[in-house]
Write an enzyme that holds these catalytic residues in place. Sequence first.
Site, PDB file in Angstrom:
ATOM      1  N   HIS A 177      15.272 -39.414   0.028  1.00 48.21           N
ATOM      2  CA  HIS A 177      14.182 -38.619   0.594  1.00 48.21           C
ATOM      3  C   HIS A 177      13.696 -39.205   1.911  1.00 48.21           C
ATOM      4  O   HIS A 177      13.462 -38.493   2.885  1.00 48.21           O
ATOM      5  CB  HIS A 177      13.026 -38.527  -0.413  1.00 48.21           C
ATOM      6  CG  HIS A 177      12.130 -37.367  -0.156  1.00 48.21           C
ATOM      7  ND1 HIS A 177      10.880 -37.502   0.378  1.00 48.21           N
ATOM      8  CD2 HIS A 177      12.324 -36.041  -0.333  1.00 48.21           C
ATOM      9  CE1 HIS A 177      10.339 -36.305   0.503  1.00 48.21           C
ATOM     10  NE2 HIS A 177      11.188 -35.399   0.077  1.00 48.21           N
ATOM     11  N   HIS A 198      12.580 -30.840   5.930  1.00 46.34           N
ATOM     12  CA  HIS A 198      11.340 -30.157   5.555  1.00 46.34           C
ATOM     13  C   HIS A 198      10.913 -29.162   6.633  1.00 46.34           C
ATOM     14  O   HIS A 198      11.456 -29.153   7.730  1.00 46.34           O
ATOM     15  CB  HIS A 198      10.222 -31.169   5.322  1.00 46.34           C
ATOM     16  CG  HIS A 198      10.521 -32.094   4.184  1.00 46.34           C
ATOM     17  ND1 HIS A 198      11.260 -33.228   4.349  1.00 46.34           N
ATOM     18  CD2 HIS A 198      10.215 -32.012   2.873  1.00 46.34           C
ATOM     19  CE1 HIS A 198      11.390 -33.838   3.174  1.00 46.34           C
ATOM     20  NE2 HIS A 198      10.771 -33.113   2.260  1.00 46.34           N
ATOM     21  N   HIS A 207      16.290 -29.812  -1.563  1.00 43.92           N
ATOM     22  CA  HIS A 207      15.702 -30.408  -2.758  1.00 43.92           C
ATOM     23  C   HIS A 207      16.422 -29.945  -4.028  1.00 43.92           C
ATOM     24  O   HIS A 207      16.485 -30.680  -5.011  1.00 43.92           O
ATOM     25  CB  HIS A 207      14.201 -30.118  -2.826  1.00 43.92           C
ATOM     26  CG  HIS A 207      13.423 -30.829  -1.753  1.00 43.92           C
ATOM     27  ND1 HIS A 207      13.235 -30.308  -0.497  1.00 43.92           N
ATOM     28  CD2 HIS A 207      12.827 -32.056  -1.745  1.00 43.92           C
ATOM     29  CE1 HIS A 207      12.539 -31.169   0.237  1.00 43.92           C
ATOM     30  NE2 HIS A 207      12.271 -32.238  -0.496  1.00 43.92           N
ATOM     31  N   HIS A 326       3.158 -26.899  -2.925  1.00 42.11           N
ATOM     32  CA  HIS A 326       4.022 -28.080  -2.882  1.00 42.11           C
ATOM     33  C   HIS A 326       3.336 -29.260  -2.199  1.00 42.11           C
ATOM     34  O   HIS A 326       3.267 -30.362  -2.734  1.00 42.11           O
ATOM     35  CB  HIS A 326       5.337 -27.739  -2.161  1.00 42.11           C
ATOM     36  CG  HIS A 326       6.030 -28.941  -1.608  1.00 42.11           C
ATOM     37  ND1 HIS A 326       5.998 -29.263  -0.262  1.00 42.11           N
ATOM     38  CD2 HIS A 326       6.721 -29.936  -2.214  1.00 42.11           C
ATOM     39  CE1 HIS A 326       6.665 -30.394  -0.082  1.00 42.11           C
ATOM     40  NE2 HIS A 326       7.122 -30.821  -1.242  1.00 42.11           N
ATOM     41  N   HIS A 330       1.643 -33.060  -3.715  1.00 37.96           N
ATOM     42  CA  HIS A 330       1.961 -34.371  -3.141  1.00 37.96           C
ATOM     43  C   HIS A 330       0.685 -35.135  -2.792  1.00 37.96           C
ATOM     44  O   HIS A 330       0.508 -36.299  -3.157  1.00 37.96           O
ATOM     45  CB  HIS A 330       2.753 -34.200  -1.845  1.00 37.96           C
ATOM     46  CG  HIS A 330       4.239 -34.125  -2.036  1.00 37.96           C
ATOM     47  ND1 HIS A 330       5.019 -35.239  -2.175  1.00 37.96           N
ATOM     48  CD2 HIS A 330       5.094 -33.074  -2.088  1.00 37.96           C
ATOM     49  CE1 HIS A 330       6.297 -34.881  -2.299  1.00 37.96           C
ATOM     50  NE2 HIS A 330       6.369 -33.563  -2.256  1.00 37.96           N
ATOM     51  N   PHE A 347       6.262 -38.898   2.590  1.00 34.98           N
ATOM     52  CA  PHE A 347       7.675 -38.574   2.385  1.00 34.98           C
ATOM     53  C   PHE A 347       8.539 -39.794   2.098  1.00 34.98           C
ATOM     54  O   PHE A 347       9.402 -39.769   1.233  1.00 34.98           O
ATOM     55  CB  PHE A 347       8.260 -37.859   3.600  1.00 34.98           C
ATOM     56  CG  PHE A 347       7.959 -36.387   3.620  1.00 34.98           C
ATOM     57  CD1 PHE A 347       7.921 -35.651   2.450  1.00 34.98           C
ATOM     58  CD2 PHE A 347       7.734 -35.729   4.830  1.00 34.98           C
ATOM     59  CE1 PHE A 347       7.664 -34.285   2.473  1.00 34.98           C
ATOM     60  CE2 PHE A 347       7.482 -34.372   4.862  1.00 34.98           C
ATOM     61  CZ  PHE A 347       7.434 -33.645   3.685  1.00 34.98           C
ATOM     62  N   HIS A 360       9.131 -31.436  -8.096  1.00 37.42           N
ATOM     63  CA  HIS A 360      10.101 -30.621  -7.370  1.00 37.42           C
ATOM     64  C   HIS A 360      10.936 -29.724  -8.276  1.00 37.42           C
ATOM     65  O   HIS A 360      11.452 -28.700  -7.828  1.00 37.42           O
ATOM     66  CB  HIS A 360      10.987 -31.485  -6.465  1.00 37.42           C
ATOM     67  CG  HIS A 360      10.417 -31.523  -5.077  1.00 37.42           C
ATOM     68  ND1 HIS A 360      10.688 -30.550  -4.146  1.00 37.42           N
ATOM     69  CD2 HIS A 360       9.537 -32.376  -4.504  1.00 37.42           C
ATOM     70  CE1 HIS A 360      10.017 -30.807  -3.041  1.00 37.42           C
ATOM     71  NE2 HIS A 360       9.299 -31.917  -3.224  1.00 37.42           N
TER      72      HIS A 360
HETATM   73 CU1  C2O Z   1      10.945 -33.483   0.287  1.00 37.92          CU
HETATM   74 CU2  C2O Z   1       8.103 -32.532  -1.774  1.00 37.92          CU
HETATM   75  O1  C2O Z   1       9.140 -33.159  -0.384  1.00 37.92           O
END
Ligand code: C2O
Length: 558
Positions: A177, A198, A207, A326, A330, A347, A360
Amino acid sequence: MASLHLPCATTPSSQTRSSSRPVFAKPSHFITHAKRGHRLQVSCATENQNDSSRNVETSQGKVDRRNMLLGLGGLYGASNLVSAPGASANPIKPPEIDKCGTATNLNNNTQLDINCCPPLSQNIVDYRLPPVFQMKIRPSAHRVSPEYIFKYNMAIDRMKRLPKEDPRSFMQQANIHCAYCNGAYDQPGQGTLDLQVHNSWLFFPFHRWYLYFYERILGKLIGDPTFALPFWNWDNPKGMTIPPIFVDPKSALYDEKRNQANMPPAVVDLGMTRNPDPLQVVANNLTIMYNEMIRGNSDVYDFMGQPYREGTPVNPGPGASERGSHTAVHVWVGDPSQPSGEDLGNFYSAGRDPLFYCHHANVDRMWSLWQYFLPSKTVPDKRITDPDFLNAAFLFYDENAQLVRVTVKDCLDNLRMGYDFERIDLPIFPLTLDKIVRVLVPKTKKGKADELLLLENIQVDTTKFLKFDVFINDEDDNITELDKAAYVGTYAQVPHKTANKSATTSIRLKLTDLYDDMDVADDDTILVTLVPRHQGPGVTIGGIKIIENPTPAPPKTS
Ligand code: C2O
């Protein structure tokens, strides 16, 4: 004060796409103040930049149509394949891992003092999806069994014990990632232009592949090829806390770098509103989901993210789900007392928290639900047929530590990749009654209370013949008889003329007598099934709830 009448639509088991469709119902009786203006990103802030390549003519010729159809899982015919507007350039190429460099902490633009580059390998193989013998079913993390938890723990534990240099080890997996987001790779042949997965249409595909291999590695480590990752069902009121399996400090699934204020029972704040009333937050969340999944998208890119091709500067624009729920999850889980919101809030470190993959898995589920189940007037066609999308490629190590090249077109259908999700539907009203729908509705009291079932804000097309029957606690998919205990009542309409062809109505159905015939004593919810008997649309239901019967029932005489 918000009261909670949650229509948590659900079906018990995983089923195939053709035989069942989820219920999508918006909580229209919730008026919420979700702040849609928030477009926080997970520390990956870069200005949207002009994509100069977007006005050039398309080159449909580049795509191998046979591959493309395969990539679409054979679900669609070859007719009407249309090209995306402004298609051009070339697809994003996979990174040259031998040129992997230092990564940047996007929070403060300093170099990270960790190396997140993968081990090198000269031998890259084009990945072929293996034939699917048995569908893996990803379970809701809030509903997993003790056996599952044991297996999952063991798999993660073994991953953590792999040698550091093994590309399948826990930190190497986390670093994937970091490498793909924090500027460790440049786009091949494009100078120092960063490669970034992203904030563009690569978000979902990247992902999906990432989790796909991660899941296969875990399965291999415990010798169970059917092992499936759990998903964090944050779109559903029953899943809006951190799944309990992740909060036991003794578990391999634990990560200490999380916001301690947001441990269960704190309700995840998908709108980043910081509203102190958890009921209001749940209501906000449902509205946000409805917006992201249905109402807010006017074309396929609004949901998927904007085109990102070779030569495109990073971050052309995230899709609704990426920039919304999303990102919110995070930020909500990451620890604000860490320098850069580690782990989930940044990230480069997000993959170090096992919860990342569970989060995810739900993001991935949102893609699948949107693609296959959500009706949309504004986006009737959910496909992106642009060859620059379909042929974009990434590199991953597979479960045998083989470096493989994968393309976007091979990941468009999760069933073809061999996995599906436990069926738990998005609770979003109003629901269109053009098929059987099932909704779980909370009772006002346990046991045989004196209650009415209220179907409200029923919108009908007055020019049509319409009829639907209502049943409770009936899981039969082929309900043809009414002479059964579960039958509650019927709505029917003879076509008639009204000024604007539509009318709003509501119906109440008495449940009390039914309870006498049914075993409801331990239930706090009732499964309501609506069976349309007319063809096509014509009815939408604004809300379903159970209320107490205002007039007490007369004492029974026998
Ligand atoms: Cu690659 Cu939820 O981020």
